[in-house]
Design a protein around this motif. Structure first.
Motif, PDB file in Angstrom:
ATOM      1  N   HIS A  85       0.816  -1.217   0.000  1.00 30.18           N
ATOM      2  CA  HIS A  85       0.000   0.000   0.000  1.00 30.18           C
ATOM      3  C   HIS A  85       0.850   1.268   0.000  1.00 30.18           C
ATOM      4  O   HIS A  85       0.305   2.359  -0.172  1.00 30.18           O
ATOM      5  N   SER A 117       3.332   4.087  -1.529  1.00 30.94           N
ATOM      6  CA  SER A 117       3.417   4.611  -2.896  1.00 30.94           C
ATOM      7  C   SER A 117       4.625   4.050  -3.632  1.00 30.94           C
ATOM      8  O   SER A 117       4.647   4.016  -4.860  1.00 30.94           O
ATOM      9  N   SER A 174       2.666   1.119  -5.061  1.00 30.81           N
ATOM     10  CA  SER A 174       1.430   1.433  -5.790  1.00 30.81           C
ATOM     11  C   SER A 174       1.703   2.292  -7.022  1.00 30.81           C
ATOM     12  O   SER A 174       0.917   2.288  -7.977  1.00 30.81           O
ATOM     13  N   GLN A 177       1.107  10.642  -2.641  1.00 27.43           N
ATOM     14  CA  GLN A 177       0.170   9.848  -1.849  1.00 27.43           C
ATOM     15  C   GLN A 177       0.361  10.106  -0.359  1.00 27.43           C
ATOM     16  O   GLN A 177       1.484  10.303   0.115  1.00 27.43           O
ATOM     17  N   THR A 206      -0.200   8.207   3.266  1.00 28.63           N
ATOM     18  CA  THR A 206      -0.363   6.842   3.760  1.00 28.63           C
ATOM     19  C   THR A 206      -0.503   6.867   5.273  1.00 28.63           C
ATOM     20  O   THR A 206       0.377   7.377   5.983  1.00 28.63           O
ATOM     21  N   SER A 236      -5.018  11.235  -3.208  1.00 28.71           N
ATOM     22  CA  SER A 236      -4.662   9.813  -3.111  1.00 28.71           C
ATOM     23  C   SER A 236      -4.280   9.477  -1.674  1.00 28.71           C
ATOM     24  O   SER A 236      -3.382  10.107  -1.100  1.00 28.71           O
ATOM     25  N   ALA A 268      -3.923   6.068   1.236  1.00 30.37           N
ATOM     26  CA  ALA A 268      -3.930   4.627   1.479  1.00 30.37           C
ATOM     27  C   ALA A 268      -3.723   4.374   2.960  1.00 30.37           C
ATOM     28  O   ALA A 268      -3.334   5.272   3.722  1.00 30.37           O
ATOM     29  N   SER A 269      -3.977   3.158   3.363  1.00 30.16           N
ATOM     30  CA  SER A 269      -3.802   2.783   4.763  1.00 30.16           C
ATOM     31  C   SER A 269      -2.963   1.523   4.848  1.00 30.16           C
ATOM     32  O   SER A 269      -3.193   0.561   4.116  1.00 30.16           O
ATOM     33  N   SER A 270      -1.968   1.538   5.726  1.00 33.16           N
ATOM     34  CA  SER A 270      -1.086   0.382   5.921  1.00 33.16           C
ATOM     35  C   SER A 270      -1.017   0.048   7.402  1.00 33.16           C
ATOM     36  O   SER A 270      -0.826   0.941   8.232  1.00 33.16           O
TER      37      SER A 270
END
Length: 480
Positions: free
Chosen positions: A354, A356, A359, A372, A374, A416, A418-420
């Protein structure tokens, strides 16, 4: 604290030296200090540690200070030889042979001891030349990375040295030209030459006798490849490097020559001025920094890791990740959660899918940077990632910062996100339960083996370089 065997041996030699200098036998000195001669013999042979009161008595009887007896220096050449031999025979390298140690006697000549020591030195030299185990390599690399993290990835002495050399060569502003690099080499007494038969194991070869630096012809057309390799070769001389004694020393030298080359290609004064203005404009961008100095995206990103914390107070991370997701180069001082093995090594580990750094490979437009945010267990990070391709496959270069510092960078407006939850394996290592149940026992994947498992590690006095090849190459060109 109990004295070590080596300290007791040196102490014993110093007591014997003073005793003999005064013409005392063991019994003579024993009578003066109130112990048996046999007890003194054990002390002189390093077999027993004397009490402080006895040391004071021996010092008084021989007319010296206690500090003289406790000095770590051998009292004479013969004692130095015996102590060195004792150290060599008690070392792990010798003990593994299972050979009984040589017992030194009064009648044994200094020449005999020196000959035996010569064999031990050669044994130790050959031991150092053996290939480092993967674990040793990872540990050495991890220790170096942590030391640089403590320093903010900044080496002031090399920064100053680079600015001095650039000034002497007449460089003032703009991208460093090939001509200026040649002038810098000439000022050190070297000529840059391009050859087709450079040994495959060497990036460059420096002929110290004839003042030549040999480079591959493929580096001539431009970019920063030629300049960087030439500057790295010069750095070995400027920094006074000697033959590496071990893998850690080799890594330290590699770091220093790469750092020097980066300092020359992107000088501190000009780079900091550029970055400070970009921060003022809230427009920091790796691609602008790259284009301003005519270097690669990777070089610009890594140079930011040298300067942003030291001069702009911004903590950050840098990642180079290959197409499979394995981390090949890394620096962080912003606490980005990264995978690591039991030795603390990060290189070779697979980064979260997840991030960048991975991705970005899925983006259709790869000509510009991918931005991104995150969310991670350590907080939210903003990242800028650029992808590229080499003969070895895809790679990505990422520079990122904690959420609060994103306000200084171009691309902060990105939607953009995301989650990690890595290193939690449910994040991206394990499949959802329903999919796992669907395919359990019905699939057999064949794993890809990472090349770093088999890559030969540095070896010998010039790690990673085939010396026979290099010397044969120099012999061919010596008369050229």
């Amino acid at each position: 604290m109990a004295a070590t065997a080596l300290e007791l041996s040196t102490l014993g030699h110093r007591i014997r030296h003073e005793r003999l200098a005064h013409g005392f036998t063991l019994d003579d000195l024993g009578e003066r200090v109130g112990v048996a001669g046999s007890q003194l013999s054990l002390i002189e042979n390093g077999k027993r540690e004397p009490k402080l009161s006895l040391l004071q008595a021996i010092a008084a009887a021989t007319g010296v200070e206690v500090t003289d007896l406790l000095s770590p220096e051998p009292p004479n050449r013969r004692a130095a030889l015996e102590i060195e031999l004792e150290r060599a025979q008690s070392g792990a390298v010798f003990r593994r042979l299972g050979i009984a140690p040589v017992r030194v006697t009064k009648s044994m000549s200094d020449e005999t001891i020196e000959s035996i020591l010569g064999l031990h030195r050669e044994l130790q030299r050959r031991e150092r030349e053996t290939i480092a185990t993967p674990e040793e390599a990872r540990r050495a690399n991890t220790e170096l990375r942590l030391r640089m993290r403590e320093k903010g990835n900044y080496l002031a002495d090399i920064e100053r040295l680079a600015e001095k050399q650039l000034k002497a060569a007449g460089h003032t502003t703009g991208a460093l030209t090939h001509r200026t690099v040649s002038i810098m080499a000439e000022q050190l007494g070297f000529e840059l030459l391009y050859v087709n038969d450079l040994p495959h194991s060497a990036r460059s070869v420096t002929d110290l006798e004839n003042g030549r630096i040999y480079l591959p012809p493929a580096s001539i057309p431009g970019g920063h490849g030629l300049r960087s390799m030439a500057l790295q070769a010069m750095a070995h001389r400027l920094l006074g490097h000697q033959r590496p004694v071990d893998y850690a020393d080799f890594l330290q030298q590699r770091l220093e020559i790469n750092y020097y080359a980066a300092c020359c290609l992107m000088p501190e004064t000009a780079s900091v001025a550029f970055l400070q203005q970009a921060k003022k404009d809230r427009n920091l961008a790796v691609e602008d920094f790259r284009d301003a100095f005519g270097v690669t995206h990777e070089a610009a990103g890594m140079r930011m890791s040298n300067l942003l914390t030291e001069h702009l107070g911004i903590r950050l991370h840098f990642l180079r990740v290959d197409g499979s997701g394995a981390i090949s180069r890394v620096y962080e001082n912003d606490d980005l959660p990264l995978p690591m093995d039991v030795t603390g090594a990060i290189e070779g580990q697979i980064v979260c899918r997840h991030f960048s750094a991975r991705s970005a490979f899925e983006e259709q437009n790869r000509t510009t940077e991918h931005y991104q945010y995150t969310d991670t267990p350590a907080g939210t990070f903003w990242c800028s990632t650029q992808t590229g391709t080499t003969a070895d496959g895809e790679f990505s270069i990422t520079v990122g910062v904690p959420f609060d510092d994103a306000r200084w960078f171009r691309g902060r407006e990105t939607a953009s996100r995301a989650s990690s939850t890595c290193p939690d394996e449910s994040c991206c290592r394990r499949p959802p339960a329903e999919i796992a149940a669907r395919w359990e026992g019905k699939a057999w994947p064949s794993a890809r083996v990472h090349m770093q498992m088999f890559s030969p590690l540095p070896r010998g006095t010039f790690p990673g370089v085939e010396e026979a090849e290099v010397y044969a190459f120099l012999d061919r060109h010596a008369e050229g």
